[in-house]
Design a protein around this motif. Structure first.
Motif, PDB file in Angstrom:
ATOM      1  N   LEU A 320       0.803  -1.217   0.000  1.00 54.43           N
ATOM      2  CA  LEU A 320       0.000   0.000   0.000  1.00 54.43           C
ATOM      3  C   LEU A 320       0.838   1.270   0.000  1.00 54.43           C
ATOM      4  O   LEU A 320       0.376   2.323  -0.443  1.00 54.43           O
ATOM      5  CB  LEU A 320      -0.933   0.016   1.215  1.00 54.43           C
ATOM      6  CG  LEU A 320      -1.979  -1.101   1.279  1.00 54.43           C
ATOM      7  CD1 LEU A 320      -2.828  -0.952   2.521  1.00 54.43           C
ATOM      8  CD2 LEU A 320      -2.851  -1.106   0.033  1.00 54.43           C
ATOM      9  N   GLN A 328      -4.932   2.218  -3.499  1.00 53.75           N
ATOM     10  CA  GLN A 328      -5.058   1.516  -2.227  1.00 53.75           C
ATOM     11  C   GLN A 328      -6.429   0.863  -2.091  1.00 53.75           C
ATOM     12  O   GLN A 328      -6.545  -0.285  -1.638  1.00 53.75           O
ATOM     13  CB  GLN A 328      -4.833   2.492  -1.068  1.00 53.75           C
ATOM     14  CG  GLN A 328      -3.392   2.964  -0.917  1.00 53.75           C
ATOM     15  CD  GLN A 328      -3.234   3.904   0.259  1.00 53.75           C
ATOM     16  OE1 GLN A 328      -4.126   4.042   1.083  1.00 53.75           O
ATOM     17  NE2 GLN A 328      -2.088   4.560   0.343  1.00 53.75           N
ATOM     18  N   LEU A 332      -7.320  -3.158  -1.505  1.00 47.78           N
ATOM     19  CA  LEU A 332      -8.057  -3.616  -0.330  1.00 47.78           C
ATOM     20  C   LEU A 332      -9.377  -4.296  -0.669  1.00 47.78           C
ATOM     21  O   LEU A 332      -9.806  -5.216   0.025  1.00 47.78           O
ATOM     22  CB  LEU A 332      -8.327  -2.435   0.606  1.00 47.78           C
ATOM     23  CG  LEU A 332      -7.109  -1.879   1.364  1.00 47.78           C
ATOM     24  CD1 LEU A 332      -7.458  -0.569   2.043  1.00 47.78           C
ATOM     25  CD2 LEU A 332      -6.610  -2.894   2.388  1.00 47.78           C
ATOM     26  N   CYS A 344       0.647  -3.783   6.175  1.00 47.96           N
ATOM     27  CA  CYS A 344       0.910  -2.350   6.082  1.00 47.96           C
ATOM     28  C   CYS A 344       1.323  -1.840   7.459  1.00 47.96           C
ATOM     29  O   CYS A 344       1.132  -2.536   8.469  1.00 47.96           O
ATOM     30  CB  CYS A 344      -0.304  -1.582   5.559  1.00 47.96           C
ATOM     31  SG  CYS A 344      -1.777  -1.720   6.576  1.00 47.96           S
ATOM     32  N   ARG A 349      -4.739   3.548   6.849  1.00 50.08           N
ATOM     33  CA  ARG A 349      -4.998   3.104   5.476  1.00 50.08           C
ATOM     34  C   ARG A 349      -6.199   2.180   5.400  1.00 50.08           C
ATOM     35  O   ARG A 349      -6.698   1.874   4.320  1.00 50.08           O
ATOM     36  CB  ARG A 349      -3.774   2.379   4.910  1.00 50.08           C
ATOM     37  CG  ARG A 349      -2.508   3.224   4.847  1.00 50.08           C
ATOM     38  CD  ARG A 349      -1.378   2.404   4.248  1.00 50.08           C
ATOM     39  NE  ARG A 349      -0.098   3.072   4.333  1.00 50.08           N
ATOM     40  CZ  ARG A 349       0.355   3.942   3.437  1.00 50.08           C
ATOM     41  NH1 ARG A 349      -0.387   4.234   2.395  1.00 50.08           N
ATOM     42  NH2 ARG A 349       1.538   4.506   3.587  1.00 50.08           N
TER      43      ARG A 349
END
Length: 367
Positions: A320, A328, A332, A344, A349
């Motif tokens: 990421l 990103q 995900l 990560c 995030r």
């Protein structure tokens, strides 16, 4: 294909830990050097009996430990498997699958397949051709047993020929053996080019689609397989490729003897990577390079799925960082099908995560 649970004891910095995973997305976050990558490494080891980071098994055993134990419960081919591995200092490892001794690592690969992406995979784009050849070879050796055999033979022949050329000034009689080596190198080289060309054709289609979606349609990825110049059609028959290699070899015979170097053969093959028509190696930003490398790994995953009938487990280590929010979110939530593990450092995030499970790792423990 998925891993439902994992138990570790004495593995790297894990004293004792048991985890139950989501069948879809699993995110592992924490500060550096806490054990996030070690967790992915354990899953890779369960799939092939080899670490993507360590040179020997003893590196996987905790500093103050004499043994390490890994136990994974895997769902594969609509069956349930328990893979049990014990590593001991100074002794051979013990591996079983459903209680039956696994004599070789191939017994593990029959149960579980993984595709591992690490920051080092950026070298796929930034480094020279050797990194991309290793990528092609690694993928094909898992999928095509004949390719693995041909690659091993090619390396041996290449080493022998290199020694002959190197020592020919002192021992000119060695040159009499070159025709036999050249003939066999052309035959084996034709096998490598045949499989590489077909692999790259599939890789290009899947990688372009993944890269287009990840970049929101703003970028187009192209892959071009590059091999010996006389091979005008790498997708031709092995016989046609073999004849083209023989012509190239004959044209370079004297130059090889003069330079005492192997100048002909697929040992210099490359995979050219272009983004919007420009060389990714030379002109792309770090985020674009990371996206291109990720697209190659996602394409590898699709090729595995076509060969096996189910997705391998996708392991994404520190993927990421240096991606914009749009990319990103794709990582995900939009990697369709199969089980995915993502590490990560920052939990902020994870706001974009729509479904799955989150693990916070600190000092080899899940908090």
């Amino acid at each position: 294909m998925r891993i439902d649970s994992l138990s570790l004891e004495g593995f790297r910095n894990y004293e004792r830990q048991s985890l139950i995973f989501d069948s879809g997305c699993n995110v592992i976050y924490g500060e550096n050097a806490q054990g996030k990558t070690n967790l992915l490494e354990a899953i890779v080891y369960l799939s092939c009996g080899k670490s993507p980071r360590a040179h020997s098994d003893r590196e996987l055993i905790g500093f103050d430990k004499e043994r390490a134990h890994l136990l994974g419960v895997v769902e594969s081919r609509e069956r349930r498997f328990k893979t049990d591995i014990t590593l001991q200092r100074g002794r051979r490892r013990k591996m079983t699958v459903n209680g039956v001794t696994a004599k070789t690592a191939s017994a593990l690969s029959d149960v579980l397949h993984t595709v591992f992406f690490s920051p080092e995979d950026l070298y796929l784009i930034r480094e020279g051709a050797a990194a991309r050849r290793r990528f092609m070879d690694g993928c094909l050796c898992q999928l095509r047993p004949r390719y693995a055999e041909a690659l091993a033979e090619f390396h041996k022949l290449y080493e022998h020929k290199t020694r002959i050329l190197r020592d020919s000034e002192e021992y000119p009689g060695l040159l009499a053996t070159l025709p036999d080596f050249n003939e066999r190198l052309c035959a084996v080289g034709a096998v490598l080019i045949y499989y590489r060309a077909r692999f790259c054709r599939s890789l290009a289609a899947y990688a372009a689609a993944a890269h287009r979606e990840c970049s929101g349609g703003r970028e187009e990825l192209e892959l071009h397989y590059q091999t010996v110049k006389t091979v005008e059609d790498p997708l031709g028959t092995q016989k046609e490729i073999y004849e083209a290699l023989r012509r190239h070899q004959a044209a370079h015979e004297q130059a090889e003897i003069a330079s005492r170097l192997c100048l002909s053969g697929p040992h210099k093959d490359d995979l050219e990577v272009l983004v919007n028509g420009r060389s990714a190696r030379q002109f792309c930003s770090q985020g674009q390079v990371r996206t291109a490398a990720l697209a190659l790994k996602l394409a590898e995953r699709e090729i595995h799925k076509n060969a096996m009938g189910e997705y391998p487990i996708m392991l994404l280590d520190d993927v990421l960082s240096e991606l914009d929010p749009r990319r990103q979110e794709y990582v995900l939530n939009r990697i369709a099908g199969g089980q995915v593990f993502i590490t990560c450092c920052e939990n902020d995030r994870l706001e974009a995560l729509e479904a799955g499970k989150v693990f916070h790792i600190k000092n080899g423990e899940v908090l």
